[in-house]
Design a protein around this motif. Structure first.
Motif, short mmCIF file in Angstrom:
data_model
loop_
_atom_site.label_atom_id
_atom_site.label_comp_id
_atom_site.label_asym_id
_atom_site.label_seq_id
_atom_site.Cartn_x
_atom_site.Cartn_y
_atom_site.Cartn_z
N VAL A 191 1.18 -1.23 -0.04
CA VAL A 191 -0.11 -0.06 -0.01
C VAL A 191 1.02 1.11 -0.08
N HIS A 192 0.89 2.11 -1.03
CA HIS A 192 1.61 3.44 -1.17
C HIS A 192 0.60 4.40 -0.92
N VAL A 193 0.96 5.25 0.15
CA VAL A 193 0.18 6.31 0.66
C VAL A 193 0.72 7.45 0.42
N HIS A 194 0.21 8.53 -0.36
CA HIS A 194 0.67 9.70 -0.66
C HIS A 194 -0.04 10.95 0.51
N LEU A 195 0.83 11.24 1.15
CA LEU A 195 0.42 12.23 2.29
C LEU A 195 0.84 13.61 1.80
N ILE A 196 1.35 14.19 0.79
CA ILE A 196 1.90 15.62 0.57
C ILE A 196 0.56 16.29 0.36
#
Length: 137
Positions: free
Chosen positions: A99-104
């Motif tokens: 799971v790749h989480v983009h938090l930007i």
């Protein structure tokens, strides 16, 4: 499940952009990965195992699996579900390893733009058999 969502299909535009080379010397290269959207923009994400990812509700995520050559293939992209359990179940259903989480992207408008760049949701044409299945008795 919402009937409107049953006929929808997701066209994934997230392409493997690799890990940031600047992180190689720090030993953090395995914890971060980048995806390139349809626009060509790059989106950095933190990498988690499929069953270990925290659910950042509303964050943009990419579910991925590794190819034999080491590249990653996006199998699903969109907004994260509310709970870690729901996220783990989604990853399992899509047979994702990571799971790749983009938090930007912090604001909802920014997250919506990132999601639109990584995935298109379109209504799939229903075959007659499926239409009969969905019809109320």
């Amino acid at each position: 499940m919402n009937k409107e969502r049953i006929g929808n299909r997701r066209i994934i535009h997230a392409f493997d952009a690799g890990s940031p080379s600047a992180l190689a010397v720090s030993g953090l290269v395995s914890r971060f990965h980048a995806w390139r959207g349809a626009s060509g923009r790059r989106y950095l994400a933190t990498v988690h195992g499929a069953g270990e990812a925290p659910a950042y509700e509303g964050a943009v995520i990419v579910l991925a699996r590794r190819e034999p050559d080491g590249t990653r293939l996006a199998v699903w992209a969109g907004r994260a579900p509310r709970t870690p359990r729901a996220l783990a179940r989604l990853a399992q259903m899509k047979r994702a390893e990571e799971v790749h989480v983009h938090l930007i992207a912090e604001r909802d408008e920014e997250r919506a733009a990132v999601e639109a760049d990584l995935v298109t949701v379109a209504a799939a044409p229903l075959v007659p058999e499926a239409a009969g299945f969905l019809a109320a008795p």
